[in-house]
Design a protein around this motif. Structure first.
Motif, mmCIF file in Angstrom:
data_model
loop_
_atom_site.group_PDB
_atom_site.id
_atom_site.type_symbol
_atom_site.label_atom_id
_atom_site.label_comp_id
_atom_site.label_asym_id
_atom_site.label_seq_id
_atom_site.Cartn_x
_atom_site.Cartn_y
_atom_site.Cartn_z
ATOM 1 N N GLU A 35 -4.519 6.194 -1.986
ATOM 2 C CA GLU A 35 -4.952 6.911 -0.802
ATOM 3 C C GLU A 35 -3.781 7.675 -0.208
ATOM 4 O OE1 GLU A 35 -8.512 4.722 1.299
ATOM 5 O OE2 GLU A 35 -6.678 3.602 1.462
ATOM 6 N N ILE A 36 -4.105 8.785 0.444
ATOM 7 C CA ILE A 36 -3.039 9.583 1.047
ATOM 8 C C ILE A 36 -2.758 9.134 2.461
ATOM 9 C CG2 ILE A 36 -3.415 11.617 -0.378
ATOM 10 C CD1 ILE A 36 -5.029 12.782 1.974
ATOM 11 N N GLN A 37 -3.672 8.338 3.029
ATOM 12 C CA GLN A 37 -3.472 7.867 4.395
ATOM 13 C C GLN A 37 -3.917 6.424 4.510
ATOM 14 O OE1 GLN A 37 -5.497 10.089 7.480
ATOM 15 N NE2 GLN A 37 -5.266 8.378 8.860
ATOM 16 N N CYS A 38 -3.158 5.676 5.283
ATOM 17 C CA CYS A 38 -3.514 4.285 5.501
ATOM 18 C C CYS A 38 -4.364 4.150 6.759
ATOM 19 C CB CYS A 38 -2.235 3.464 5.633
ATOM 20 S SG CYS A 38 -2.558 1.731 5.950
ATOM 21 N N ASN A 39 -5.375 3.332 6.690
ATOM 22 C CA ASN A 39 -6.253 3.122 7.845
ATOM 23 C C ASN A 39 -6.285 1.650 8.237
ATOM 24 O OD1 ASN A 39 -7.388 5.831 8.295
ATOM 25 N ND2 ASN A 39 -8.166 5.580 6.238
ATOM 26 N N ALA A 53 -7.443 -1.884 -0.353
ATOM 27 C CA ALA A 53 -7.205 -0.496 -0.739
ATOM 28 C C ALA A 53 -5.881 -0.312 -1.473
ATOM 29 C CB ALA A 53 -7.229 0.390 0.506
ATOM 30 N N CYS A 100 1.152 3.076 3.291
ATOM 31 C CA CYS A 100 1.327 2.257 4.474
ATOM 32 C C CYS A 100 2.806 2.066 4.800
ATOM 33 C CB CYS A 100 0.664 0.899 4.260
ATOM 34 S SG CYS A 100 0.717 -0.130 5.734
ATOM 35 N N TYR A 140 -7.156 -4.776 4.946
ATOM 36 C CA TYR A 140 -7.483 -3.403 4.556
ATOM 37 C C TYR A 140 -6.590 -2.959 3.403
ATOM 38 C CZ TYR A 140 -7.720 1.594 4.413
ATOM 39 O OH TYR A 140 -7.844 2.876 3.965
ATOM 40 N N CYS A 141 -5.301 -3.169 3.557
ATOM 41 C CA CYS A 141 -4.360 -2.732 2.537
ATOM 42 C C CYS A 141 -4.521 -3.554 1.266
ATOM 43 C CB CYS A 141 -2.941 -2.845 3.072
ATOM 44 S SG CYS A 141 -2.560 -1.586 4.302
ATOM 45 N N THR A 163 -5.832 1.591 -4.769
ATOM 46 C CA THR A 163 -6.235 2.982 -4.821
ATOM 47 C C THR A 163 -5.160 3.872 -4.222
ATOM 48 O OG1 THR A 163 -7.359 2.707 -2.700
ATOM 49 C CG2 THR A 163 -8.681 2.425 -4.673
ATOM 50 N N HIS A 221 0.851 -1.185 0.000
ATOM 51 C CA HIS A 221 0.000 0.000 0.000
ATOM 52 C C HIS A 221 0.888 1.238 0.000
ATOM 53 C CE1 HIS A 221 -2.878 3.001 1.199
ATOM 54 N NE2 HIS A 221 -3.861 2.128 1.248
#
Ligand SMILES: [Zn+2]
Ligand SMILES: [Zn+2]
Length: 51
Positions: free
Chosen positions: A35-39, A30, A12, A26-27, A33, A9
């Motif tokens: 994304e600017i932040q990993c959750n 996602a 990440c 999750y990673c 995509t 990610h």
């Protein structure tokens, strides 16, 4: 140090799980995509809830 693989990610910073390119489901979901932040929920990524 071949095992020291970072999660695929882009946002990440976690270590990828063995046998996977990602650290978590999750990673893996996602990862495609930008994304600017990993959750993913790992401490290394929870930059917002830093105590
Ligand atoms: Zn993460
Ligand atoms: Zn990850």
């Amino acid at each position: 140090m071949a095992k020291d693989k970072k999660c695929a990610h882009p946002a990440c910073n976690c270590q990828a799980k063995e046998g996977s390119d990602y650290c978590s489901n999750y990673c893996e979901t996602a990862g495609g995509t930008a994304e600017i932040q990993c959750n993913c929920g790992h401490p290394d990524c929870s930059i917002r809830s830093g105590a």
